[in-house]
Scaffold this motif. Sequence first.
Motif: not given
Length: 237
Positions: A179-197
């Motif tokens: 509920g603090k907006g951290f999930g959005k931040v972590f999920h968005l960077y998870s997409l970058e991790l997928l790009k690196k794969m």
Amino acid sequence: MVAFSVIKKDQEYWLADQIKMDMSKDEYWSKLKSLLKDWKDEQVNYLSLLMDEEYEQQLMNEGFYKVSSIVEYTRLLDENFTLDDAFHVLTLSRSSLVDEEFALLYDKCRSGSANKNNLFSIEQIMEAFVNELGSNWRHYCHIFFKGEEPMGISIPHIEDGTVEEGRLFYFGVVPEQRGKGFGKVFHLYSLELLKKMNATYYVGSTDENNEYMIRIFQANGCILRDKKGIYRIDKLN
């Protein structure tokens, strides 16, 4: 033509997911009946199935019961995604956490979740890492930190049988940080991790009642692609 992707764990369970393709309803049902026969012949404890809800009554007639429904979101990975400087991320293989500590963190992240399809014990999940991600599974497990405090986890991978479809084996935030907006931040960077794969697009799913995760999908540019029912049938003793 393969109509379902299936993960098998000895005599414990089969997990089947309907693959969307140009196939008639009757053809899908014929493939499902064949899968169901094989499952019964193998005497596996249970079969969990993701399938279009238009088959629901037929599935009920076969002895399935409904667990819940999931929604599936997708987006192209055609831009760069950065992580807020307030956080850093490490793989389990590079962190100071041992496997037992990661298991506790995983269990903490999934506690209180709106997802109803919580089938597995933490021991079974740890086994699934090896079975589904391979011996290097620790390299897939990413932990988000603020200072020394673990805030959430993400496990990006390429969907089996594809070379470009990015998925998250699991994604979650510790309960006290929701509920603090951290999930959005972590999920968005998870997409970058997928790009690196080398993933070119992302597919994510969650329970239809998990408004928290759905808001994250939508905030990060994902669009609704599909909806399926979760059905289960157990071996008769």
